[in-house]
Design an enzyme around this catalytic site. Structure first.
Site, PDB file in Angstrom:
ATOM      1  N   GLU A 157       0.798  -1.238   0.000  1.00  0.00           N
ATOM      2  CA  GLU A 157       0.000   0.000   0.000  1.00  0.00           C
ATOM      3  C   GLU A 157       0.828   1.283   0.000  1.00  0.00           C
ATOM      4  O   GLU A 157       0.585   2.190   0.785  1.00  0.00           O
ATOM      5  CB  GLU A 157      -0.960  -0.014   1.202  1.00  0.00           C
ATOM      6  CG  GLU A 157      -1.886  -1.216   1.187  1.00  0.00           C
ATOM      7  CD  GLU A 157      -2.795  -1.306   2.422  1.00  0.00           C
ATOM      8  OE1 GLU A 157      -2.674  -0.450   3.306  1.00  0.00           O
ATOM      9  OE2 GLU A 157      -3.598  -2.256   2.473  1.00  0.00           O
ATOM     10  N   ASN A 199       2.106  -5.217  -3.139  1.00  0.00           N
ATOM     11  CA  ASN A 199       0.690  -5.501  -2.869  1.00  0.00           C
ATOM     12  C   ASN A 199      -0.054  -4.191  -2.601  1.00  0.00           C
ATOM     13  O   ASN A 199       0.448  -3.329  -1.866  1.00  0.00           O
ATOM     14  CB  ASN A 199       0.625  -6.398  -1.616  1.00  0.00           C
ATOM     15  CG  ASN A 199      -0.743  -6.990  -1.354  1.00  0.00           C
ATOM     16  OD1 ASN A 199      -1.345  -7.580  -2.250  1.00  0.00           O
ATOM     17  ND2 ASN A 199      -1.234  -6.860  -0.130  1.00  0.00           N
ATOM     18  N   HIS A 236     -10.459  -5.797  -2.538  1.00  0.00           N
ATOM     19  CA  HIS A 236     -11.531  -5.661  -1.539  1.00  0.00           C
ATOM     20  C   HIS A 236     -12.679  -4.914  -2.215  1.00  0.00           C
ATOM     21  O   HIS A 236     -12.785  -3.688  -2.114  1.00  0.00           O
ATOM     22  CB  HIS A 236     -11.045  -4.860  -0.335  1.00  0.00           C
ATOM     23  CG  HIS A 236     -10.024  -5.558   0.492  1.00  0.00           C
ATOM     24  ND1 HIS A 236     -10.309  -6.712   1.198  1.00  0.00           N
ATOM     25  CD2 HIS A 236      -8.733  -5.269   0.751  1.00  0.00           C
ATOM     26  CE1 HIS A 236      -9.223  -7.098   1.857  1.00  0.00           C
ATOM     27  NE2 HIS A 236      -8.257  -6.247   1.596  1.00  0.00           N
ATOM     28  N   GLU A 265      -6.424 -10.483  -1.456  1.00  0.00           N
ATOM     29  CA  GLU A 265      -7.262 -10.266  -0.267  1.00  0.00           C
ATOM     30  C   GLU A 265      -8.728 -10.186  -0.674  1.00  0.00           C
ATOM     31  O   GLU A 265      -9.480  -9.337  -0.192  1.00  0.00           O
ATOM     32  CB  GLU A 265      -6.820  -8.980   0.463  1.00  0.00           C
ATOM     33  CG  GLU A 265      -5.358  -9.005   0.856  1.00  0.00           C
ATOM     34  CD  GLU A 265      -4.895  -7.765   1.619  1.00  0.00           C
ATOM     35  OE1 GLU A 265      -5.743  -6.991   2.114  1.00  0.00           O
ATOM     36  OE2 GLU A 265      -3.669  -7.567   1.718  1.00  0.00           O
ATOM     37  N   ASP A 267     -12.449 -10.074  -1.173  1.00  0.00           N
ATOM     38  CA  ASP A 267     -13.759 -10.155  -0.526  1.00  0.00           C
ATOM     39  C   ASP A 267     -14.663  -9.164  -1.234  1.00  0.00           C
ATOM     40  O   ASP A 267     -14.199  -8.164  -1.773  1.00  0.00           O
ATOM     41  CB  ASP A 267     -13.697  -9.936   1.003  1.00  0.00           C
ATOM     42  CG  ASP A 267     -12.949  -8.690   1.430  1.00  0.00           C
ATOM     43  OD1 ASP A 267     -12.729  -7.792   0.601  1.00  0.00           O
ATOM     44  OD2 ASP A 267     -12.603  -8.602   2.625  1.00  0.00           O
TER      45      ASP A 267
HETATM   46  O1  G2I Z   1      -7.742  -3.645   6.231  1.00  0.00           O
HETATM   47  C1  G2I Z   1      -7.949  -4.759   5.449  1.00  0.00           C
HETATM   48  C2  G2I Z   1      -6.685  -5.284   4.843  1.00  0.00           C
HETATM   49  C3  G2I Z   1      -6.145  -4.274   3.835  1.00  0.00           C
HETATM   50  N1  G2I Z   1      -4.933  -4.740   3.221  1.00  0.00           N
HETATM   51  C4  G2I Z   1      -3.867  -5.112   4.126  1.00  0.00           C
HETATM   52  C5  G2I Z   1      -4.365  -6.095   5.171  1.00  0.00           C
HETATM   53  O2  G2I Z   1      -3.337  -6.365   6.089  1.00  0.00           O
HETATM   54  C6  G2I Z   1      -5.585  -5.574   5.875  1.00  0.00           C
HETATM   55  O3  G2I Z   1      -5.991  -6.575   6.819  1.00  0.00           O
HETATM   56  C7  G2I Z   1      -6.583  -6.099   7.983  1.00  0.00           C
HETATM   57  C8  G2I Z   1      -6.943  -7.268   8.870  1.00  0.00           C
HETATM   58  O4  G2I Z   1      -7.900  -8.043   8.208  1.00  0.00           O
HETATM   59  C9  G2I Z   1      -7.518  -6.759  10.193  1.00  0.00           C
HETATM   60  O5  G2I Z   1      -7.704  -7.863  11.087  1.00  0.00           O
HETATM   61  O6  G2I Z   1      -5.660  -5.282   8.640  1.00  0.00           O
HETATM   62  C10 G2I Z   1      -6.230  -4.679   9.784  1.00  0.00           C
HETATM   63  C11 G2I Z   1      -5.239  -3.675  10.340  1.00  0.00           C
HETATM   64  O7  G2I Z   1      -3.960  -4.230  10.407  1.00  0.00           O
HETATM   65  C12 G2I Z   1      -6.580  -5.747  10.822  1.00  0.00           C
HETATM   66  O8  G2I Z   1      -7.233  -5.152  11.905  1.00  0.00           O
HETATM   67  C13 G2I Z   1      -6.650  -5.385  13.136  1.00  0.00           C
HETATM   68  C14 G2I Z   1      -7.187  -4.336  14.108  1.00  0.00           C
HETATM   69  O9  G2I Z   1      -6.767  -3.054  13.648  1.00  0.00           O
HETATM   70  C15 G2I Z   1      -6.638  -4.584  15.453  1.00  0.00           C
HETATM   71  O10 G2I Z   1      -7.208  -3.671  16.381  1.00  0.00           O
HETATM   72  C16 G2I Z   1      -6.962  -6.015  15.876  1.00  0.00           C
HETATM   73  O11 G2I Z   1      -6.343  -6.294  17.121  1.00  0.00           O
HETATM   74  O12 G2I Z   1      -7.005  -6.673  13.595  1.00  0.00           O
HETATM   75  C17 G2I Z   1      -6.441  -6.988  14.820  1.00  0.00           C
HETATM   76  C18 G2I Z   1      -6.764  -8.457  15.158  1.00  0.00           C
HETATM   77  O13 G2I Z   1      -8.141  -8.687  15.122  1.00  0.00           O
END
Ligand code: G2I
Length: 444
Positions: A157, A199, A236, A265, A267
């Site tokens: 990103e 990515n 996404h 990714e 969805d």
């Molecule tokens: O935001 C969607 C995706 C966009 N591209 C990069 C990916 O790495 C990203 O994935 C998401 C995860 O699916 C989420 O699960 O990235 C978020 C931010 O890193 C993730 O969210 C985090 C929350 O911000 C945290 O508060 C939480 O503790 O997920 C963590 C685990 O549930």
């Protein structure tokens, strides 16, 4: 496809008439996403995985059955792997890697360098100290996982949204415009055999300034020998952008630069069947589109669960979108080009081990057991991962060197110099319908 089905049926008829029973399962109609993707030229169908869910058996049942690739959803991010400067923490990431590799699934590392999810110490850094810290991070993490991660999202990103086509402003960008290539070179030095990817999201529509900007960066990297092997389109959809009708053009345009393309990714809000099958069809139409990864298994596992964007509902049931994806995969005719190893982008690095294809020919069926033979194409030194379904057990093998994971249900068969076909006998143990699945074929 119709012709192939007809041939299988008539073969069964002939053999049955001759007194031999052959099971009529059609090798062209795989019943899981990973098995079907593997049949489409050795592609991968994967999912994001959360370490915290690996003890949820409803979750792991689907994971084990359907997917041949995993991406740790959060466990390899900078804040997870280097929470304090110079102190690395790999527990959850290692758990996922071990879980996946022991079952023959490939791992995509996500992500070495990113403006987001930085630990507090890094957020406060700048200039040459930050440059040194991020390159050290890339080196340490890629070294730790060397040999276990097939693809790395080296940089995530890094481009701005909107019409500017500019880099995203971030502390990393402010260390100098060459920070991205420096990260790729550091990753290449640490793990020369990993395939190195850029990515991003909103690079799906070929007409978008962001897509064009990333395209020009990849073109520039390839022309200057910066080691880049692949581009990941997060996809996404309707998390800001719709599935675009020119998606296939985007995939094939990146591929024409000499990189593999991955849908990393995926969805889609409300999981419409048409958009899901369009994505699959577009990927299958581009031989360098090697991987499709959905961003979670069940809707309840999704980062945007209120939009129900995935292939399984919260109870683990297959949704209509699942059937659309599997049907599109099974109907795909493009076998890809498995005999061409992916380019490393670095002429001094030997090509990484490539893919081959493995096709199943059902053999004799007895009351309590059945035979299977597998023919490998595209490599003379190969290893094929085969999964069987509990409580079935493989009781004998021939023409290969088998090894087993700890569960006993996943066999890795390696060539032993006796040719390109191996076989095995499976005891049904009360389950007479399940049949083995090919998880992967790797040329070495
Ligand atoms: O935001 C969607 C995706 C966009 N591209 C990069 C990916 O790495 C990203 O994935 C998401 C995860 O699916 C989420 O699960 O990235 C978020 C931010 O890193 C993730 O969210 C985090 C929350 O911000 C945290 O508060 C939480 O503790 O997920 C963590 C685990 O549930």
């Amino acid at each position: 496809m119709r012709l192939r089905t007809a041939v299988v049926v008539s073969t069964v008829g002939l053999l049955a008439a001759a007194g031999t029973l052959v099971f009529a399962s059609n090798a062209s109609a795989a019943t899981t996403l990973g098995a079907s993707a593997a049949e489409r030229g050795g592609r991968y169908f994967g999912t994001a995985v959360a370490a915290s869910r690996l003890n949820d058996s409803a979750y792991t049942t689907i994971l084990n059955r359907e997917f041949n690739q995993v991406t740790p959803e959060n466990e390899m991010k900078i804040d997870a792997t280097e929470p304090q400067q110079g102190q690395f923490s790999y527990g959850n990431a290692d758990r996922i890697v071990q879980y996946a590799t022991s079952r023959g699934m490939k791992v995509r590392g996500h992500t070495l360098a990113w403006h987001s999810q930085q630990p507090g110490w890094m957020q406060n850094m700048s200039g040459s100290a930050l440059r040194q810290a991020i390159l050290n991070h890339v080196t340490q993490v890629a070294t730790h996982f060397r040999g276990q991660v097939t693809w790395w999202d080296v940089v995530n990103e890094a481009y701005a949204d909107g019409s500017s086509g500019a880099r995203r402003d971030s502390n990393l960008q402010r260390t100098g415009n060459d920070w991205i290539e420096a990260a790729f070179r550091a990753a290449d030095a640490a793990d020369p055999n990993a395939l190195l990817c850029y990515n991003d999201y909103n690079i799906d529509n070929w007409n978008d300034a962001k897509t064009q900007a990333v395209y020009r960066m990849v073109q520039d990297f390839k022309s200057r020998g910066v080691p880049i092997d692949c581009v990941g389109l997060q996809s996404h959809f309707t998390g800001g952008s719709n599935y675009p009708s020119n998606y296939r053009t985007t995939l094939s345009s990146f591929a024409a630069l000499g990189v593999d393309v991955h849908i990393t990714e995926l969805d889609i809000r409300n999981a419409p069947t048409s958009a899901y099958s369009n994505v699959v069809n577009d990927c299958l139409a581009v031989s360098r589109c090697r991987v499709i990864t959905v961003w979670g298994i069940r809707d309840s596992d999704s980062w945007r669960s209120s939009e129900s964007p995935l292939l399984f509902d919260g109870s683990g049931n297959k949704k209509a979108a699942y059937n659309a994806v599997l049907t599109a995969l099974n109907n795909g005719s493009d076998p890809g080009n498995p005999t061409t190893p992916p380019s490393t982008g670095n002429p001094t690095t030997p090509p990484p081990s490539g893919s081959c294809t493995a096709s199943v020919t059902p053999g004799t069926v007895w009351g309590d057991r059945y035979n299977t033979s597998v023919t490998v194409n595209g490599a003379s030194n190969w290893s094929v991962v085969v999964a069987i379904t509990s409580p079935q057990r493989i009781s004998a093998t021939w023409s290969g060197s088998p090894s087993w994971d700890s569960s006993g249900y996943v066999m890795t068969m390696r060539s032993n110099g006796s040719g390109n076909t191996f076989g095995f006998t499976t005891m049904m143990n009360g389950n007479s319908s399940a049949r083995p699945q090919i998880r992967s074929c790797t040329a070495s």
